[in-house]
Enzyme design. Structure first.
Site, PDB file in Angstrom:
ATOM      1  N   ASP A  37       0.857  -1.157   0.066  1.00 34.76           N
ATOM      2  CA  ASP A  37       0.152  -0.026   0.003  1.00 34.76           C
ATOM      3  C   ASP A  37       0.730   1.132  -0.023  1.00 34.76           C
ATOM      4  OD1 ASP A  37      -3.307   0.236   0.812  1.00 34.76           O
ATOM      5  OD2 ASP A  37      -1.944   2.193   0.885  1.00 34.76           O
ATOM      6  N   ASP A  63       3.438   2.438  -4.531  1.00 35.60           N
ATOM      7  CA  ASP A  63       2.447   3.430  -5.243  1.00 35.60           C
ATOM      8  C   ASP A  63       2.272   2.438  -6.689  1.00 35.60           C
ATOM      9  OD1 ASP A  63       1.179   4.867  -7.082  1.00 35.60           O
ATOM     10  OD2 ASP A  63       2.420   6.552  -6.539  1.00 35.60           O
ATOM     11  N   TYR A 155     -14.102   7.112 -12.938  1.00 36.62           N
ATOM     12  CA  TYR A 155     -14.088   6.044 -12.130  1.00 36.62           C
ATOM     13  C   TYR A 155     -14.708   5.052 -13.008  1.00 36.62           C
ATOM     14  CZ  TYR A 155     -14.580   3.014  -8.019  1.00 36.62           C
ATOM     15  OH  TYR A 155     -14.705   1.808  -7.315  1.00 36.62           O
ATOM     16  N   LYS A 159     -12.816   1.472 -14.331  1.00 37.77           N
ATOM     17  CA  LYS A 159     -13.321   0.199 -14.046  1.00 37.77           C
ATOM     18  C   LYS A 159     -13.607  -0.596 -15.405  1.00 37.77           C
ATOM     19  CE  LYS A 159     -12.177   0.494  -9.432  1.00 37.77           C
ATOM     20  NZ  LYS A 159     -11.012  -0.324  -9.104  1.00 37.77           N
ATOM     21  N   THR A 190     -16.143   0.328   3.566  1.00 39.57           N
ATOM     22  CA  THR A 190     -14.688   0.397   3.767  1.00 39.57           C
ATOM     23  C   THR A 190     -14.269   1.808   4.023  1.00 39.57           C
ATOM     24  OG1 THR A 190     -14.201   0.900   1.498  1.00 39.57           O
ATOM     25  CG2 THR A 190     -14.326  -1.309   1.900  1.00 39.57           C
ATOM     26  N   THR A 193     -15.677   4.380   1.417  1.00 36.20           N
ATOM     27  CA  THR A 193     -17.000   4.816   1.454  1.00 36.20           C
ATOM     28  C   THR A 193     -17.713   5.541   2.675  1.00 36.20           C
ATOM     29  OG1 THR A 193     -17.505   2.390   1.759  1.00 36.20           O
ATOM     30  CG2 THR A 193     -17.718   3.431  -0.656  1.00 36.20           C
TER      31      THR A 193
HETATM   32  N1  LIG Z   1     -15.913   0.451  -1.535  1.00 39.00           N
HETATM   33  C1  LIG Z   1     -16.840   0.147  -2.418  1.00 39.00           C
HETATM   34  O1  LIG Z   1     -17.907   0.497  -2.291  1.00 39.00           O
HETATM   35  C2  LIG Z   1     -15.982  -0.291  -3.716  1.00 39.00           C
HETATM   36  C3  LIG Z   1     -17.135  -0.649  -4.704  1.00 39.00           C
HETATM   37  C4  LIG Z   1     -16.429  -1.223  -5.894  1.00 39.00           C
HETATM   38  C5  LIG Z   1     -15.255  -1.346  -6.181  1.00 39.00           C
HETATM   39  N2  LIG Z   1     -14.296  -1.040  -5.253  1.00 39.00           N
HETATM   40  C6  LIG Z   1     -12.823  -1.258  -5.396  1.00 39.00           C
HETATM   41  O2  LIG Z   1     -12.312  -1.949  -4.372  1.00 39.00           O
HETATM   42  C7  LIG Z   1     -10.860  -1.471  -4.373  1.00 39.00           C
HETATM   43  C8  LIG Z   1     -10.801  -1.347  -2.716  1.00 39.00           C
HETATM   44  O3  LIG Z   1     -11.460  -0.243  -2.310  1.00 39.00           O
HETATM   45  P1  LIG Z   1     -11.845  -0.135  -0.840  1.00 39.00           P
HETATM   46  O4  LIG Z   1     -13.416  -0.095  -0.766  1.00 39.00           O
HETATM   47  O5  LIG Z   1     -11.304  -1.059  -0.171  1.00 39.00           O
HETATM   48  O6  LIG Z   1     -11.008   1.169  -0.589  1.00 39.00           O
HETATM   49  P2  LIG Z   1      -9.857   1.779   0.484  1.00 39.00           P
HETATM   50  O7  LIG Z   1      -9.812   3.059   0.161  1.00 39.00           O
HETATM   51  O8  LIG Z   1     -10.341   1.302   2.018  1.00 39.00           O
HETATM   52  O9  LIG Z   1      -8.685   0.889  -0.076  1.00 39.00           O
HETATM   53  C9  LIG Z   1      -8.033   1.364  -1.207  1.00 39.00           C
HETATM   54  C10 LIG Z   1      -6.622   1.266  -0.789  1.00 39.00           C
HETATM   55  O10 LIG Z   1      -5.645   1.442  -1.944  1.00 39.00           O
HETATM   56  C11 LIG Z   1      -4.649   2.149  -1.732  1.00 39.00           C
HETATM   57  N3  LIG Z   1      -4.277   2.902  -2.714  1.00 39.00           N
HETATM   58  C12 LIG Z   1      -4.632   4.035  -3.512  1.00 39.00           C
HETATM   59  N4  LIG Z   1      -4.058   4.602  -4.500  1.00 39.00           N
HETATM   60  C13 LIG Z   1      -2.954   3.740  -4.373  1.00 39.00           C
HETATM   61  C14 LIG Z   1      -1.864   3.774  -4.958  1.00 39.00           C
HETATM   62  N5  LIG Z   1      -1.378   4.707  -6.008  1.00 39.00           N
HETATM   63  N6  LIG Z   1      -0.650   2.826  -4.708  1.00 39.00           N
HETATM   64  C15 LIG Z   1      -0.812   2.019  -3.679  1.00 39.00           C
HETATM   65  N7  LIG Z   1      -1.949   2.106  -2.938  1.00 39.00           N
HETATM   66  C16 LIG Z   1      -3.076   2.952  -3.307  1.00 39.00           C
HETATM   67  C17 LIG Z   1      -5.225   3.179  -0.375  1.00 39.00           C
HETATM   68  O11 LIG Z   1      -4.237   3.812   0.441  1.00 39.00           O
HETATM   69  C18 LIG Z   1      -6.171   2.208   0.419  1.00 39.00           C
HETATM   70  O12 LIG Z   1      -5.527   1.715   1.206  1.00 39.00           O
HETATM   71  C19 LIG Z   1     -10.766  -0.276  -5.124  1.00 39.00           C
HETATM   72  O13 LIG Z   1     -10.164  -0.762  -6.378  1.00 39.00           O
HETATM   73  C20 LIG Z   1     -12.133   0.174  -5.470  1.00 39.00           C
HETATM   74  O14 LIG Z   1     -12.240   1.148  -6.554  1.00 39.00           O
HETATM   75  C21 LIG Z   1     -14.645  -0.396  -3.903  1.00 39.00           C
END
Ligand SMILES: NC(=O)c1ccc[n+]([C@@H]2O[C@H](COP(=O)([O-])OP(=O)(O)OC[C@H]3O[C@@H](n4cnc5c(N)ncnc54)[C@H](O)[C@@H]3O)[C@@H](O)[C@H]2O)c1
Length: 250
Positions: A37, A63, A155, A159, A190, A193
């Site tokens: 992360d 990153d 977004y 995706k 999470t 959100t």
């Molecule tokens: N939460 C939702 O409702 C939802 C719905 C559909 C898809 N998603 C997808 O699920 C995945 C995880 O999301 P989440 O909800 O757990 O969110 P989150 O924000 O809790 O986790 C995302 C993580 O990615 C890390 N991150 C962001 N940019 C980065 C980078 N450039 N390099 C390394 N790490 C990076 C952040 O630090 C964070 O820890 C994402 O791809 C998100 O788009 C989430």
């Protein structure tokens, strides 16, 4: 026998949310896990205590959008665990429900770099090592925003692009026994959100969007990632596993 015994997995964006739930589940199922992360201190907060119990897990600052940092990820995985079998491209950002005219070029570029270029770089870096092992599994965390519109232009584009990147790889890598699939979650509670749901209007959009009238837990998504990572899904490639409480069934 656990479901991921003798497998090494790289999980990006694992500091919290879906990535952390997935990495923890993978450890429980016998995998060696390299959790990465860009927020290393938040990642280490949960990885280091788990590691002290003897779990085969490492935390690494990373990153996903920086091509030079993937070499460090590969070298760390090989040094600690000898091989790479599973890649979960989970790191992602959501800039909000912003339409085309409201989206600056800077926001667009940042979302595409993180959500689409990052997974592309991860696949490029891992594929040769999976091929050497005789196969592997790549799971890209997309979204129902990549299936239907109305969730923000950058977004959704990132995706939707990730879904087709996955299908292209599934076709071209089948001969190498590398399977590539996506998970398309609906709304999941999470850190991503948490701030949005504190705003009443967004809470309505999210909860009313699913016939189940609720958001998913990160664990409910991680179970799907585990299925696609394990040998139980050996005939599954190029598909989108939608986990959304029925949201896109409407
Ligand atoms: N939460 C939702 O409702 C939802 C719905 C559909 C898809 N998603 C997808 O699920 C995945 C995880 O999301 P989440 O909800 O757990 O969110 P989150 O924000 O809790 O986790 C995302 C993580 O990615 C890390 N991150 C962001 N940019 C980065 C980078 N450039 N390099 C390394 N790490 C990076 C952040 O630090 C964070 O820890 C994402 O791809 C998100 O788009 C989430």
């Amino acid at each position: 026998m656990k479901r991921l015994t003798n497998k090494t997995a790289i999980v990006t964006g694992a500091a919290g949310g879906i990535g952390a739930a997935t990495a923890k589940l993978f450890v429980e199922e016998g995998a060696n896990v390299l959790a990465t992360d860009r927020h290393i201190s938040i990642l280490e907060d949960w990885v280091n205590p788990l590691k002290k119990t003897g779990a085969a897990i490492e935390a690494l600052e990373h990153d996903v959008a920086d091509v030079s940092q993937w070499e460090k990820v590969i070298n760390t995985a090989l040094k600690k665990f000898n091989h790479i079998n599973i890649l979960v491209n989970n790191a992602g950002i959501f800039p909000g429900f912003v339409n085309c005219e409201e989206t600056s070029l800077g926001v667009w570029n940042n979302v595409i770099a993180t959500n689409l270029t990052g997974p592309f770089l991860g696949c490029q870096a891992c594929i040769p090592h999976m091929r050497i092992n005789g196969g592997g599994a790549i799971i890209n965390i997309a979204s129902i925003a990549g299936l239907v519109g109305g969730n923000g232009v950058a977004y959704s584009a990132s995706k939707g692009g990730l879904r087709l990147l996955s299908k292209d790889l599934a076709v071209t890598l089948a001969k190498d026994k590398i399977r590539v699939n996506t998970i398309c979650p609906g709304a999941v509670l999470t850190p991503m959100t948490a701030e949005l749901v504190s705003k009443t209007i967004t809470e309505d959009i999210i909860k009313n969007g699913s016939p189940q009238g609720r958001m998913a837990s990160a664990q409910e998504i991680a179970w799907g990632v585990l299925y696609l990572a394990s040998d139980e899904s050996s005939f599954v490639t190029g598909t989108d596993l939608v986990i959304d409480g029925g949201a896109v069934a409407r």
